[in-house]
Design a protein around this motif. Structure first.
Motif, mmCIF file in Angstrom:
data_model
loop_
_atom_site.group_PDB
_atom_site.id
_atom_site.type_symbol
_atom_site.label_atom_id
_atom_site.label_comp_id
_atom_site.label_asym_id
_atom_site.label_seq_id
_atom_site.Cartn_x
_atom_site.Cartn_y
_atom_site.Cartn_z
ATOM 1 N N LEU A 171 0.711 -1.048 -0.174
ATOM 2 C CA LEU A 171 0.137 -0.059 0.021
ATOM 3 C C LEU A 171 0.886 1.236 -0.031
ATOM 4 N N LEU A 172 2.067 1.342 0.988
ATOM 5 C CA LEU A 172 2.836 2.520 0.826
ATOM 6 C C LEU A 172 3.542 2.641 -0.359
ATOM 7 N N SER A 226 4.169 5.738 -5.212
ATOM 8 C CA SER A 226 4.162 5.878 -6.626
ATOM 9 C C SER A 226 3.251 6.971 -7.258
ATOM 10 N N LEU A 227 2.235 7.126 -6.517
ATOM 11 C CA LEU A 227 1.178 8.078 -6.914
ATOM 12 C C LEU A 227 1.904 9.469 -6.491
ATOM 13 N N LEU A 228 2.474 9.474 -5.496
ATOM 14 C CA LEU A 228 3.304 10.860 -4.790
ATOM 15 C C LEU A 228 4.351 11.376 -6.203
ATOM 16 N N GLU A 283 6.125 14.641 -10.595
ATOM 17 C CA GLU A 283 6.473 15.056 -12.052
ATOM 18 C C GLU A 283 5.457 15.911 -12.712
ATOM 19 N N THR A 284 4.208 15.748 -12.455
ATOM 20 C CA THR A 284 3.110 16.551 -13.038
ATOM 21 C C THR A 284 3.498 18.089 -12.630
ATOM 22 N N ARG A 338 14.649 13.358 -3.421
ATOM 23 C CA ARG A 338 13.271 13.205 -3.278
ATOM 24 C C ARG A 338 12.977 11.731 -3.004
ATOM 25 N N ASP A 339 13.827 10.881 -2.885
ATOM 26 C CA ASP A 339 13.775 9.409 -2.579
ATOM 27 C C ASP A 339 13.601 9.080 -1.144
#
Length: 83
Positions: free
Chosen positions: A24-25, A30-32, A37-38, A82-83
């Motif tokens: 889940l995390l 991945s969504l974040l 990127e957007t 960022r990671d």
């Protein structure tokens, strides 16, 4: 019954639960990353628009500074940290 026996858990169940939580995390991460990127792409587009507007407002005689560096302000597009 002592408190320690109340809290005994099945190692397989704990492992399964932790694996599900990790998945889940990872999905949220991945969504974040996609959202970042957007946002980065949008920042680039707005920055380019602002540079074009600045160049057009300054006129053709103001060519002392390279494009995008007129005010000495630049965006750091690195992904470091960022990671």
């Amino acid at each position: 019954m002592s408190r320690s026996t109340d809290r005994q858990t099945d190692p397989v169940a704990v492992t399964t639960s932790l694996a599900a939580e990790a998945a889940l995390l990872e999905g949220r991460l991945s969504l974040l990353r996609e959202a970042i990127e957007t946002v980065d792409a949008r920042i680039d587009a707005v920055s380019e628009t602002l540079r074009r507007l600045h160049r057009s407002a300054a006129g053709p005689t103001d060519s002392a500074a390279p494009a995008g560096r007129e005010s000495g302000i630049g965006l750091d597009h690195s992904t470091k940290g960022r990671d």
